[in-house]
Scaffold this motif. Structure first.
Motif, PDB file in Angstrom:
ATOM      1  N   THR A  54       1.060   4.632   4.266  1.00  0.00           N
ATOM      2  CA  THR A  54       1.626   5.023   2.979  1.00  0.00           C
ATOM      3  C   THR A  54       2.821   4.176   2.571  1.00  0.00           C
ATOM      4  O   THR A  54       3.375   4.382   1.492  1.00  0.00           O
ATOM      5  N   ASN A  55       3.218   3.211   3.406  1.00  0.00           N
ATOM      6  CA  ASN A  55       4.389   2.392   3.080  1.00  0.00           C
ATOM      7  C   ASN A  55       4.354   1.103   3.880  1.00  0.00           C
ATOM      8  O   ASN A  55       5.033   0.969   4.902  1.00  0.00           O
ATOM      9  N   CYS A  56       3.573   0.141   3.431  1.00  0.00           N
ATOM     10  CA  CYS A  56       3.474  -1.129   4.134  1.00  0.00           C
ATOM     11  C   CYS A  56       3.045  -2.224   3.164  1.00  0.00           C
ATOM     12  O   CYS A  56       2.530  -1.952   2.078  1.00  0.00           O
ATOM     13  N   ALA A  57       3.269  -3.460   3.574  1.00  0.00           N
ATOM     14  CA  ALA A  57       2.876  -4.607   2.766  1.00  0.00           C
ATOM     15  C   ALA A  57       2.507  -5.764   3.694  1.00  0.00           C
ATOM     16  O   ALA A  57       3.016  -5.863   4.818  1.00  0.00           O
ATOM     17  N   PHE A 107       0.831  -1.194   0.000  1.00  0.00           N
ATOM     18  CA  PHE A 107       0.000   0.000   0.000  1.00  0.00           C
ATOM     19  C   PHE A 107       0.870   1.250   0.000  1.00  0.00           C
ATOM     20  O   PHE A 107       1.900   1.307   0.674  1.00  0.00           O
ATOM     21  N   ILE A 108       0.424   2.244  -0.755  1.00  0.00           N
ATOM     22  CA  ILE A 108       1.069   3.540  -0.794  1.00  0.00           C
ATOM     23  C   ILE A 108      -0.012   4.594  -0.996  1.00  0.00           C
ATOM     24  O   ILE A 108      -1.044   4.316  -1.628  1.00  0.00           O
ATOM     25  N   ASP A 109       0.183   5.793  -0.431  1.00  0.00           N
ATOM     26  CA  ASP A 109      -0.801   6.863  -0.579  1.00  0.00           C
ATOM     27  C   ASP A 109      -0.616   7.589  -1.899  1.00  0.00           C
ATOM     28  O   ASP A 109       0.461   7.574  -2.505  1.00  0.00           O
ATOM     29  N   ASP A 110      -1.671   8.297  -2.314  1.00  0.00           N
ATOM     30  CA  ASP A 110      -1.610   8.996  -3.598  1.00  0.00           C
ATOM     31  C   ASP A 110      -0.783  10.277  -3.534  1.00  0.00           C
ATOM     32  O   ASP A 110      -0.502  10.882  -4.575  1.00  0.00           O
ATOM     33  N   ASP A 111      -0.376  10.711  -2.342  1.00  0.00           N
ATOM     34  CA  ASP A 111       0.512  11.875  -2.260  1.00  0.00           C
ATOM     35  C   ASP A 111       1.944  11.459  -1.943  1.00  0.00           C
ATOM     36  O   ASP A 111       2.723  12.240  -1.392  1.00  0.00           O
ATOM     37  N   ALA A 112       2.292  10.241  -2.308  1.00  0.00           N
ATOM     38  CA  ALA A 112       3.636   9.706  -2.065  1.00  0.00           C
ATOM     39  C   ALA A 112       4.256   9.220  -3.372  1.00  0.00           C
ATOM     40  O   ALA A 112       3.562   8.995  -4.362  1.00  0.00           O
ATOM     41  N   ALA A 113       5.574   9.064  -3.352  1.00  0.00           N
ATOM     42  CA  ALA A 113       6.318   8.502  -4.485  1.00  0.00           C
ATOM     43  C   ALA A 113       7.307   7.488  -3.937  1.00  0.00           C
ATOM     44  O   ALA A 113       7.986   7.750  -2.934  1.00  0.00           O
ATOM     45  N   ALA A 114       7.384   6.341  -4.576  1.00  0.00           N
ATOM     46  CA  ALA A 114       8.243   5.255  -4.100  1.00  0.00           C
ATOM     47  C   ALA A 114       9.585   5.258  -4.818  1.00  0.00           C
ATOM     48  O   ALA A 114       9.646   5.436  -6.033  1.00  0.00           O
ATOM     49  N   GLU A 115      10.650   5.063  -4.054  1.00  0.00           N
ATOM     50  CA  GLU A 115      11.960   4.874  -4.667  1.00  0.00           C
ATOM     51  C   GLU A 115      11.924   3.626  -5.563  1.00  0.00           C
ATOM     52  O   GLU A 115      11.166   2.688  -5.309  1.00  0.00           O
ATOM     53  N   PRO A 116      12.745   3.583  -6.620  1.00  0.00           N
ATOM     54  CA  PRO A 116      12.644   2.496  -7.601  1.00  0.00           C
ATOM     55  C   PRO A 116      12.851   1.079  -7.058  1.00  0.00           C
ATOM     56  O   PRO A 116      12.400   0.120  -7.675  1.00  0.00           O
ATOM     57  N   LYS A 117      13.515   0.936  -5.913  1.00  0.00           N
ATOM     58  CA  LYS A 117      13.709  -0.410  -5.347  1.00  0.00           C
ATOM     59  C   LYS A 117      12.838  -0.630  -4.105  1.00  0.00           C
ATOM     60  O   LYS A 117      13.128  -1.500  -3.281  1.00  0.00           O
ATOM     61  N   TRP A 118      11.760   0.150  -4.014  1.00  0.00           N
ATOM     62  CA  TRP A 118      10.852   0.037  -2.874  1.00  0.00           C
ATOM     63  C   TRP A 118      10.328  -1.386  -2.695  1.00  0.00           C
ATOM     64  O   TRP A 118      10.453  -1.983  -1.616  1.00  0.00           O
TER      65      TRP A 118
END
Length: 418
Positions: free
Chosen positions: A165-168, A86-97
């Motif tokens: 905003t940053n979990c799995a 899961f990630i929020d719509d106001d976030a951006a993930a690093e390419p190796k997230w």
């Protein structure tokens, strides 16, 4: 977890079409494949990203209710992956997230993995490993030295706290737990899940290198500068949390402490000049109204979520095979921008360093055109706790920053680097 495991990413979005588009650009730059990206969004969000979704194999699920938990459950119902992130719509993930999140699932007993979150300057941590009590209060956990994933060991009575905003989660475990409780329309949704998972004996790991950049974009509850607009939903969700996880004899004191903390927050904004004094009473009244609504809310049992039907729709956009960078003085920005755009259009993860000959602190961001940018002074700090850098040239400074970013943004050994 083995390479080749299907991972589903769920993004719930409401009222932020531009932020959603930017978030999706970062997800499509993930090195990991296979991926399934599921967007649960309001009509404006779906319309804004429709072309990108159709070109890239992103699943769009229209949903126009202000209930984050229900939106996430809708995404989980469509997710075919063994892991759901899961990630929020106001976030951006690093390419190796995703790569780093999956490393957390390799630890014994880990059924959930939380990553760390970077704040508005794109460099300093906004959120790291934490634990949460049944009343919603949090404490920091001290990570082991180094950047390796680790299993959280919260104190007695606490649960490991993941950030929404940053979990799995392992999909089977998430479904067995009933997913997110729709009684939490906003706030405390992942806290409730964390507490339920801990009560069931499920371990949670943290992956420090699984990083997302979080912007705190405005919504119905707060402005872009984080000044509160309305405390009703926060109050309602807090009342539901206490009903779910605290004995009745403990709730009144916990509610009073929460209200006191919210008042302190409002007074801080008032002193800073971002909140009118007359608004403090109005917002506190809305908080109390939320408490009352949460006390009367009908709480339903959470049966297991059903498995998805049909076959997965995989991301069709190619994973990047290379990472490139361009660096120089800000006076050369026009030329550097042209080079960076060409690299991005060729499918490479692209980082632009644009420096001034000053000691200005650095800021980093993921732009709406899919380029990572870092700017500031050649002699300025990036990591705020480190000593001021030496006197050096732009290219030397860029190489110093690349060493810091390599594990986040560059491909595995053997991948092309420009």
């Amino acid at each position: 977890m083995a390479q080749g495991t299907l991972v589903s990413i769920v993004v719930a979005s409401r009222g932020r079409p531009k932020g959603l588009y930017r978030c999706l650009l970062s997800l499509l730059q993930q090195y990991y494949r296979p991926l399934e990206i599921i967007v649960v969004a309001d009509p404006a969000g779906c319309a804004h990203v429709a072309d990108l979704a159709s070109r890239s194999g992103v699943v769009l699920l229209p949903y126009d209710e202000a209930n984050l938990s229900a939106a996430r459950n809708l995404g989980v119902a469509a997710a075919h992956g063994a892991v759901v992130a899961f990630i929020d719509d106001d976030a951006a993930a690093e390419p190796k997230w995703i790569t780093h999140l999956l490393a957390g699932f390799a630890l014994p007993g880990a059924e959930a993995v939380g990553g760390f979150v970077l704040g508005r300057n794109g460099i300093s941590h906004q959120w790291r490993a934490r634990a949460v009590a049944p009343d919603g209060s949090e404490i920091a956990l001290t990570p082991p030295s180094g950047d390796a994933p680790f299993v959280a060991l919260p104190p007695q009575g606490y649960a490991a706290k993941t950030q929404g905003t940053n979990c799995a989660f392992r999909a089977a475990t998430l479904r067995a737990m009933g997913g997110f409780d729709p009684a939490y329309r906003y706030f405390n949704d992942e806290t409730d899940l964390n507490l339920r998972m801990a009560a069931a004996g499920h371990a949670t790991a943290f992956a420090p290198l699984a990083l997302v950049h979080h912007g705190f974009s405005e919504n119905a509850a707060r402005r872009a500068d984080r000044t509160p607009r309305d405390l009703f939903e926060i109050g309602r969700s807090q009342a539901v949390l206490l009903r779910r996880h605290l004995h009745q004899s403990q709730r009144e004191a916990a509610m009073a402490e929460f209200a006191h903390a919210q008042r302190r927050r409002l007074l801080h904004h008032m002193v800073a000049g971002t909140l009118d004094p007359a608004a403090v009473g109005r917002l506190m009244a809305r908080l109390q109204a939320g408490f009352a609504a949460g006390a009367e809310a009908v709480l339903q049992p959470l049966p297991p979520l059903a498995d998805p039907c049909g076959t997965p729709v995989l991301v069709t956009a190619d994973a990047p095979r290379a990472a490139s960078w361009r660096a120089g003085h800000w006076r050369r920005r026009q030329r550097l921008e042209k080079q960076a755009r060409a690299l991005r259009q060729s499918g490479e993860v692209t980082t632009l360093f644009c420096f001034s000959a000053t000691p200005l602190r650095h800021r980093a961001s993921f732009r709406e055109d899919g380029i990572w940018e870092q700017n500031g002074g050649i002699f300025g700090r990036s990591i705020r706790s480190e000593p001021a850098p030496h006197l050096w040239r732009s290219m030397d400074r860029a190489k110093h920053e690349i060493r810091r970013l390599r594990q986040l943004r560059w491909p595995e050994p053997g991948g092309k680097e420009g």
